[in-house]
Design a protein around this motif. Structure first.
Motif, PDB file in Angstrom:
ATOM      1  N   TYR A 269      11.114 -19.295  10.428  1.00 16.82           N
ATOM      2  CA  TYR A 269      11.027 -20.462   9.552  1.00 16.82           C
ATOM      3  C   TYR A 269      11.679 -20.248   8.194  1.00 16.82           C
ATOM      4  CZ  TYR A 269       7.762 -22.161  13.035  1.00 16.82           C
ATOM      5  OH  TYR A 269       7.203 -22.576  14.214  1.00 16.82           O
ATOM      6  N   GLY A 270      12.020 -19.032   7.859  1.00 23.11           N
ATOM      7  CA  GLY A 270      12.653 -18.758   6.581  1.00 23.11           C
ATOM      8  C   GLY A 270      11.682 -18.564   5.452  1.00 23.11           C
ATOM      9  N   GLY A 271      10.445 -19.004   5.614  1.00 22.34           N
ATOM     10  CA  GLY A 271       9.456 -18.852   4.559  1.00 22.34           C
ATOM     11  C   GLY A 271       8.161 -19.556   4.914  1.00 22.34           C
ATOM     12  N   LEU A 272       7.147 -19.333   4.102  1.00 21.88           N
ATOM     13  CA  LEU A 272       5.814 -19.840   4.376  1.00 21.88           C
ATOM     14  C   LEU A 272       5.766 -21.365   4.338  1.00 21.88           C
ATOM     15  CD1 LEU A 272       2.893 -19.010   4.933  1.00 21.88           C
ATOM     16  CD2 LEU A 272       2.508 -18.951   2.471  1.00 21.88           C
ATOM     17  N   TYR A 273       6.471 -21.975   3.401  1.00 16.53           N
ATOM     18  CA  TYR A 273       6.402 -23.426   3.270  1.00 16.53           C
ATOM     19  C   TYR A 273       6.876 -24.112   4.548  1.00 16.53           C
ATOM     20  CZ  TYR A 273       7.107 -28.149   1.508  1.00 16.53           C
ATOM     21  OH  TYR A 273       7.060 -29.506   1.344  1.00 16.53           O
ATOM     22  N   ARG A 274       7.999 -23.671   5.100  1.00 17.89           N
ATOM     23  CA  ARG A 274       8.502 -24.305   6.321  1.00 17.89           C
ATOM     24  C   ARG A 274       7.596 -23.990   7.511  1.00 17.89           C
ATOM     25  NH1 ARG A 274      12.215 -27.148   8.682  1.00 17.89           N
ATOM     26  NH2 ARG A 274      13.038 -26.569  10.729  1.00 17.89           N
ATOM     27  N   TYR A 275       6.994 -22.804   7.534  1.00 17.91           N
ATOM     28  CA  TYR A 275       6.050 -22.491   8.610  1.00 17.91           C
ATOM     29  C   TYR A 275       4.876 -23.460   8.603  1.00 17.91           C
ATOM     30  CZ  TYR A 275       2.122 -20.108  10.910  1.00 17.91           C
ATOM     31  OH  TYR A 275       1.024 -19.823  11.684  1.00 17.91           O
ATOM     32  N   VAL A 276       4.291 -23.702   7.434  1.00 14.04           N
ATOM     33  CA  VAL A 276       3.105 -24.564   7.407  1.00 14.04           C
ATOM     34  C   VAL A 276       3.462 -26.040   7.566  1.00 14.04           C
ATOM     35  CG1 VAL A 276       1.762 -22.905   6.075  1.00 14.04           C
ATOM     36  CG2 VAL A 276       3.014 -24.707   4.880  1.00 14.04           C
ATOM     37  N   THR A 277       4.683 -26.430   7.190  1.00 11.37           N
ATOM     38  CA  THR A 277       5.062 -27.837   7.345  1.00 11.37           C
ATOM     39  C   THR A 277       5.657 -28.095   8.721  1.00 11.37           C
ATOM     40  OG1 THR A 277       7.162 -27.361   6.211  1.00 11.37           O
ATOM     41  CG2 THR A 277       5.357 -28.251   4.881  1.00 11.37           C
ATOM     42  N   ALA A 278       6.730 -27.383   9.074  1.00  9.17           N
ATOM     43  CA  ALA A 278       7.369 -27.597  10.371  1.00  9.17           C
ATOM     44  C   ALA A 278       6.578 -26.959  11.507  1.00  9.17           C
ATOM     45  CB  ALA A 278       8.792 -27.038  10.347  1.00  9.17           C
ATOM     46  N   GLY A 279       5.980 -25.800  11.258  1.00  9.89           N
ATOM     47  CA  GLY A 279       5.269 -25.084  12.311  1.00  9.89           C
ATOM     48  C   GLY A 279       3.849 -25.570  12.535  1.00  9.89           C
ATOM     49  N   LEU A 280       3.095 -25.750  11.458  1.00 11.56           N
ATOM     50  CA  LEU A 280       1.693 -26.167  11.564  1.00 11.56           C
ATOM     51  C   LEU A 280       1.505 -27.663  11.387  1.00 11.56           C
ATOM     52  CD1 LEU A 280      -0.198 -23.331   9.622  1.00 11.56           C
ATOM     53  CD2 LEU A 280       0.670 -23.359  11.963  1.00 11.56           C
ATOM     54  N   GLY A 281       2.539 -28.356  10.956  1.00 10.83           N
ATOM     55  CA  GLY A 281       2.456 -29.806  10.830  1.00 10.83           C
ATOM     56  C   GLY A 281       1.683 -30.288   9.623  1.00 10.83           C
ATOM     57  N   LEU A 282       1.636 -29.509   8.553  1.00  7.75           N
ATOM     58  CA  LEU A 282       0.934 -29.921   7.340  1.00  7.75           C
ATOM     59  C   LEU A 282       1.899 -30.650   6.424  1.00  7.75           C
ATOM     60  CD1 LEU A 282      -1.189 -26.741   6.509  1.00  7.75           C
ATOM     61  CD2 LEU A 282      -1.647 -28.569   8.155  1.00  7.75           C
ATOM     62  N   ASP A 283       1.559 -31.868   6.036  1.00  3.55           N
ATOM     63  CA  ASP A 283       2.419 -32.615   5.129  1.00  3.55           C
ATOM     64  C   ASP A 283       2.000 -32.361   3.683  1.00  3.55           C
ATOM     65  OD1 ASP A 283       0.123 -34.168   4.682  1.00  3.55           O
ATOM     66  OD2 ASP A 283       0.759 -35.731   6.068  1.00  3.55           O
ATOM     67  N   PRO A 284       2.806 -32.802   2.725  1.00  4.62           N
ATOM     68  CA  PRO A 284       2.464 -32.553   1.315  1.00  4.62           C
ATOM     69  C   PRO A 284       1.100 -33.093   0.916  1.00  4.62           C
ATOM     70  CG  PRO A 284       4.757 -33.194   1.484  1.00  4.62           C
ATOM     71  CD  PRO A 284       4.162 -33.380   2.858  1.00  4.62           C
ATOM     72  N   ARG A 285       0.685 -34.201   1.512  1.00  2.00           N
ATOM     73  CA  ARG A 285      -0.636 -34.751   1.178  1.00  2.00           C
ATOM     74  C   ARG A 285      -1.748 -33.794   1.605  1.00  2.00           C
ATOM     75  NH1 ARG A 285      -2.036 -40.808   2.931  1.00  2.00           N
ATOM     76  NH2 ARG A 285      -0.355 -41.113   1.396  1.00  2.00           N
ATOM     77  N   THR A 286      -1.593 -33.169   2.773  1.00  2.00           N
ATOM     78  CA  THR A 286      -2.587 -32.207   3.241  1.00  2.00           C
ATOM     79  C   THR A 286      -2.626 -30.981   2.337  1.00  2.00           C
ATOM     80  OG1 THR A 286      -2.302 -32.931   5.532  1.00  2.00           O
ATOM     81  CG2 THR A 286      -3.313 -30.773   5.183  1.00  2.00           C
ATOM     82  N   LEU A 287      -1.447 -30.497   1.964  1.00  2.00           N
ATOM     83  CA  LEU A 287      -1.388 -29.337   1.074  1.00  2.00           C
ATOM     84  C   LEU A 287      -2.060 -29.648  -0.262  1.00  2.00           C
ATOM     85  CD1 LEU A 287       2.260 -28.133   1.806  1.00  2.00           C
ATOM     86  CD2 LEU A 287       0.128 -27.142   2.653  1.00  2.00           C
ATOM     87  N   ALA A 288      -1.800 -30.838  -0.785  1.00  3.42           N
ATOM     88  CA  ALA A 288      -2.446 -31.234  -2.038  1.00  3.42           C
ATOM     89  C   ALA A 288      -3.937 -31.389  -1.843  1.00  3.42           C
ATOM     90  CB  ALA A 288      -1.835 -32.534  -2.543  1.00  3.42           C
ATOM     91  N   GLY A 289      -4.349 -31.890  -0.661  1.00 13.73           N
ATOM     92  CA  GLY A 289      -5.758 -32.057  -0.387  1.00 13.73           C
ATOM     93  C   GLY A 289      -6.521 -30.746  -0.342  1.00 13.73           C
ATOM     94  N   LEU A 290      -5.881 -29.723   0.205  1.00 15.43           N
ATOM     95  CA  LEU A 290      -6.520 -28.402   0.216  1.00 15.43           C
ATOM     96  C   LEU A 290      -6.791 -27.937  -1.205  1.00 15.43           C
ATOM     97  CD1 LEU A 290      -4.454 -26.537   2.963  1.00 15.43           C
ATOM     98  CD2 LEU A 290      -6.884 -27.129   3.087  1.00 15.43           C
ATOM     99  N   ARG A 291      -5.789 -28.074  -2.036  1.00 15.95           N
ATOM    100  CA  ARG A 291      -5.915 -27.641  -3.429  1.00 15.95           C
ATOM    101  C   ARG A 291      -7.013 -28.445  -4.158  1.00 15.95           C
ATOM    102  NH1 ARG A 291      -4.328 -23.817  -7.456  1.00 15.95           N
ATOM    103  NH2 ARG A 291      -4.631 -24.900  -9.411  1.00 15.95           N
ATOM    104  N   GLU A 292      -6.998 -29.764  -3.968  1.00 18.70           N
ATOM    105  CA  GLU A 292      -7.960 -30.619  -4.683  1.00 18.70           C
ATOM    106  C   GLU A 292      -9.397 -30.336  -4.254  1.00 18.70           C
ATOM    107  OE1 GLU A 292      -6.567 -34.538  -3.853  1.00 18.70           O
ATOM    108  OE2 GLU A 292      -4.738 -34.283  -5.037  1.00 18.70           O
ATOM    109  N   ARG A 293      -9.597 -30.089  -2.966  1.00 16.79           N
ATOM    110  CA  ARG A 293     -10.947 -29.853  -2.467  1.00 16.79           C
ATOM    111  C   ARG A 293     -11.483 -28.480  -2.848  1.00 16.79           C
ATOM    112  NH1 ARG A 293     -13.286 -29.884   2.818  1.00 16.79           N
ATOM    113  NH2 ARG A 293     -15.144 -30.265   1.595  1.00 16.79           N
ATOM    114  N   LEU A 294     -10.608 -27.485  -2.810  1.00 19.05           N
ATOM    115  CA  LEU A 294     -11.098 -26.111  -2.831  1.00 19.05           C
ATOM    116  C   LEU A 294     -10.982 -25.404  -4.163  1.00 19.05           C
ATOM    117  CD1 LEU A 294      -9.827 -24.790   0.631  1.00 19.05           C
ATOM    118  CD2 LEU A 294     -11.970 -25.944   0.060  1.00 19.05           C
ATOM    119  N   VAL A 295     -10.200 -25.929  -5.089  1.00 18.49           N
ATOM    120  CA  VAL A 295      -9.956 -25.204  -6.334  1.00 18.49           C
ATOM    121  C   VAL A 295     -10.513 -25.970  -7.522  1.00 18.49           C
ATOM    122  CG1 VAL A 295      -8.178 -24.277  -7.879  1.00 18.49           C
ATOM    123  CG2 VAL A 295      -7.925 -24.051  -5.396  1.00 18.49           C
ATOM    124  N   GLY A 296     -11.162 -25.256  -8.410  1.00 23.70           N
ATOM    125  CA  GLY A 296     -11.667 -25.901  -9.601  1.00 23.70           C
ATOM    126  C   GLY A 296     -12.647 -25.017 -10.350  1.00 23.70           C
TER     127      GLY A 296
END
Length: 296
Positions: A269-296
């Motif tokens: 995949y060339g890097g982690l970002y493409r693995y999680v987006t193209a490989g795992l199917g996570l879109d930017p909204r999901t990535l942002a959702g992880l951050r919003e839910r879990l960090v603070g």
């Protein structure tokens, strides 16, 4: 050698994955909070993923994501303890053979059981065949000479190369990111490999530095050490293995195993970002959702 941050993330998408540009060195986190183990009689590696520091000075929240080993041997007292965590679901990464051997999860009332098997690439079968043979020559042939460690590296490569595995990892991360989804516990048999990869990914995706994500991954060795030693001694005393140290590479997590998976990330995949987006199917909204839910 461990991959660099640039190699992991690739040329694009670094900001989306880490959610923030790293602060100046003086502001970067230097210590992680102590690991919060959940004290249970029937499981040894259940813990809160919270407390890890992020690159921008925040921390992963406690009480939202738990990682663990199998829950088939929990006592009634353990169910009371788990019930106090307010879990919404427990995701089981074990394959049917493992469930048949150790038993289905015992869970508190109201916790949804989610079966989401991720292949162990034949690890469970290889281990049981070697032990069941009682043949020290065969055991040496199967596990000695670095073969057990090489097999574990292959297991980790399938976390990246196997489409069904990628689907299971991706669905689990999407579950965690969903607003209002409630606390989640995910686990495999020992809580170290499939569970360890999921946890390493999750921590990195919400902005935890590689050092602390890897520290959490390697902590399974310390947490499981006494239990795993008792298993080896039981195999020796029971006459099943003359040299139970052969299974140590299968019991442990090692940086070389993690690097095997990350090498596949880079190669495929060339890097982690493409693995999680193209490989795992996570879109930017999901990535942002992880951050919003879990960090603070």
């Amino acid at each position: 050698m461990p991959l660099s941050r640039r190699a992991l993330l690739g040329a694009g998408g670094a900001t989306a994955v880490l959610a923030a540009v790293a602060p100046p060195a003086a502001a970067r986190p230097r210590t992680a909070a102590p690991i919060r183990l959940v004290p249970l009689q029937g499981a040894v590696n259940v813990r809160d993923l919270g407390g890890r520091p992020t690159l921008d000075g925040e921390r992963v929240r406690h009480g939202l994501v738990y990682r663990g080993d199998h829950l088939g041997k929990l006592t009634d007292a353990d169910l009371v303890t788990l019930g106090g965590l307010g879990l919404a679901r427990a995701v089981d990464f074990r394959i049917p053979t493992e469930v048949g051997h150790d038993g289905a999860d015992r869970l508190p009332a109201g916790v949804a059981a989610v079966a989401r098997p991720i292949t162990d690439n034949g690890l469970f079968g290889r281990l049981t065949a070697a032990i069941g043979s009682r043949d020290p020559v065969l055991q040496e042939q199967l596990l000695g000479g670095g073969r057990a460690a090489a097999f574990m590296a292959d297991v980790y490569r399938t976390f990246v190369t196997d489409a069904a595995n990628r689907e299971a990892f991706g669905r689990t991360l999407r579950d965690i990111a969903a607003p209002g989804s409630g606390p989640v516990l995910y686990h495999c048999t020992s809580g170290k490999d499939r569970t360890g990869w999921t946890s390493w990914l999750l921590l990195r995706l919400v902005g935890v530095p590689e050092r602390f994500a890897t520290e959490d991954y390697l902590a399974s060795n310390t947490i499981r050490a006494a239990y795993d030693a008792r298993v080896r001694e039981g195999l020796r005393q029971g006459g099943l293995m003359r040299n139970p140290e052969l299974i140590v590479p299968l019991q442990e997590v090692r940086r070389e195993y993690l690097d095997a998976a990350l090498g596949e990330v880079r190669a495929g995949y060339g890097g982690l970002y493409r693995y999680v987006t193209a490989g795992l199917g996570l879109d930017p909204r999901t990535l942002a959702g992880l951050r919003e839910r879990l960090v603070g």
